[in-house]
Scaffold this active site. Structure first.
Site, mmCIF file in Angstrom:
data_model
loop_
_atom_site.group_PDB
_atom_site.id
_atom_site.type_symbol
_atom_site.label_atom_id
_atom_site.label_comp_id
_atom_site.label_asym_id
_atom_site.label_seq_id
_atom_site.Cartn_x
_atom_site.Cartn_y
_atom_site.Cartn_z
ATOM 1 N N THR A 113 1.028 -1.245 0.149
ATOM 2 C CA THR A 113 0.165 -0.059 -0.249
ATOM 3 C C THR A 113 0.645 1.314 -0.390
ATOM 4 O OG1 THR A 113 -1.610 -1.157 1.639
ATOM 5 C CG2 THR A 113 -2.126 0.825 1.431
ATOM 6 N N ASP A 135 2.404 -7.422 10.627
ATOM 7 C CA ASP A 135 4.006 -7.909 10.346
ATOM 8 C C ASP A 135 5.021 -7.814 10.925
ATOM 9 O OD1 ASP A 135 3.067 -9.691 8.973
ATOM 10 O OD2 ASP A 135 2.739 -9.037 6.340
HETATM 11 O O1 F6P Z 1 0.825 -9.431 5.305
HETATM 12 C C1 F6P Z 1 -0.174 -9.358 6.186
HETATM 13 C C2 F6P Z 1 -0.506 -11.265 5.903
HETATM 14 O O2 F6P Z 1 -1.149 -11.782 7.412
HETATM 15 C C3 F6P Z 1 1.001 -12.036 6.124
HETATM 16 O O3 F6P Z 1 1.156 -11.723 7.516
HETATM 17 C C4 F6P Z 1 0.496 -13.186 5.824
HETATM 18 O O4 F6P Z 1 1.730 -13.924 4.787
HETATM 19 C C5 F6P Z 1 -0.374 -13.209 4.932
HETATM 20 O O5 F6P Z 1 -0.597 -11.735 5.049
HETATM 21 C C6 F6P Z 1 -1.579 -13.844 4.459
HETATM 22 O O6 F6P Z 1 -2.208 -13.080 3.529
HETATM 23 P P1 F6P Z 1 -3.994 -13.703 2.830
HETATM 24 O O7 F6P Z 1 -4.402 -12.854 3.644
HETATM 25 O O8 F6P Z 1 -3.484 -12.908 1.173
HETATM 26 O O9 F6P Z 1 -3.862 -15.114 2.628
#
Ligand code: F6P
Length: 356
Positions: A113, A135
């Site tokens: 973003t 994260d």
């Molecule tokens: O960036 C946040 C996060 O939860 C990461 O820790 C993880 O790898 C990813 O998003 C998971 O993404 P999605 O919700 O698209 O599966």
């Protein structure tokens, strides 16, 4: 003079997004004559012109609500400029910004973003970023909102695993989120008293992990807790190209890093292992008190920036101060866990192993 403020939430959701939206909106109404335009589904809504002017009442009672009232989506930065699947997305976003007659655009999101926010700023739009992500990997801020709630949830998982691990004398491998960053696993591992913490930043040696589990077994501590970040890799994988590493993982018989580690440890040490993957639970539910406060502080700071016509920046926390950094200084810059940082030093002081 009235200011028209567009707000969007982009990327993965996290607790605290609504608290931050509320902070921006309430402080804006308080500080100047504000009109809020809610853009639905992140940058997708800006590209497609999916937005609506919002009433003050729509921001009531959202402080404690998880997720985002505006909806979100992942619109990869790498595809922003491509027009292979339709009109140029940046041109569409600029067109809709103008159609909404915005004075500024507030983007709540993570690394991707912030790259897009910086791009739009370079294209001449008035943009302000607010850093969210479980994260905690955005450069220039000590913490992102959403992170501490995820740490609380992940810590609760580690705590609960302790009692069942001890009862059965098992080795439990808990795989936590964080993408390519180890902050969440490091904090939850320390808070939950993990014996081994494996992070993407420090490629591990499975032999070293096995030694810890074996030593604990020999000391009659019959259980071990291993917190592993989803993005962790071993020493061999570190030397591989990203493309080859991903291909090797697809071909491997293991469906996750925790599954692979558990299988290896069963074979190497002969202990009974189980895996736990809390997954998106780490992003769900109400924000913790810390995140409610941080989100509110970020939102109120953003409103002050709008009042003062300061754009091309993102809000951040530095110690106890709320500050702002230039988008161009932070976009695309990594914030890895550092080997000589205070948290790793503390964990090492407790004889926690990083598998190296
Ligand atoms: O960036 C946040 C996060 O939860 C990461 O820790 C993880 O790898 C990813 O998003 C998971 O993404 P999605 O919700 O698209 O599966």
């Amino acid at each position: 003079m009235k200011k028209r403020i567009g707000i969007l939430t982009a990327g993965g959701d996290c607790p605290g997004l609504n608290a931050a939206i509320r902070g921006v909106v309430r402080a804006s109404y308080h500080l100047f004559d504000a009109e809020i335009i809610g853009i639905r589904g992140g940058f997708r809504g800006l590209i497609e012109g999916d937005y609506q002017p919002m009433e003050e009442s729509q921001f009531s009672n959202i402080l404690t609500r998880g997720g985002t009232i505006l909806g979100t989506s992942r619109t990869p930065f790498s595809q922003m400029r491509s027009n292979g699947d339709g009109p140029d997305k940046v041109a569409e976003m600029k067109k809709n910004y103008r159609a909404m007659r915005l004075d500024c655009l507030v983007c709540l999101g993570g690394n991707g973003t912030h790259k897009t926010a910086n791009l739009l700023s370079e294209e001449g739009l008035n943009v302000i970023g607010l850093p969210k992500t479980i994260d905690n990997d955005i450069y220039g801020t000590d913490f992102t909102f959403g992170f501490h709630t995820a740490v609380d949830i992940a810590t609760d998982v580690v705590d609960r695993i302790h009692t069942t691990a001890a009862s059965h004398g098992r080795c439990m491998v808990i795989e936590l989120m964080g993408n390519k960053s180890g902050w969440l696993t490091l904090y939850a591992g320390v808070a939950g008293g993990a014996d081994v913490i494996l992070l993407p930043e420090f490629p591990y040696d499975i032999q070293k992990v096995a030694e810890v589990v074996e030593t604990r077994a020999n000391l009659r501590k019959s259980f071990s807790i291993i917190a592993v970040a989803e993005g962790a890799m071993d020493k061999d994988e570190k030397d591989m190209k990203k493309k080859d590493r991903e291909a090797a993982r697809v071909e491997s018989p293991y469906n996750s890093i925790s599954h692979r580690i558990a299988t290896q440890l069963e074979q190497m040490v002969g202990v009974e292992c189980r895996t736990v993957i809390p997954g998106h639970i780490q992003r769900g539910g109400t924000p913790c008190a810390y995140d409610r406060v941080l989100s509110t502080e970020f939102g109120v700071h953003a409103a002050h920036l709008i009042r003062d016509d300061i754009y091309g920046v993102t809000v951040a926390v530095d110690g106890r101060s709320i500050i702002h950094n230039k988008l161009s200084d932070i976009a695309g810059v990594a914030k890895p866990v550092l080997w000589d940082g205070p948290m790793v030093r503390s964990a090492m002081g407790l004889n926690v192993s990083f598998g190296i």
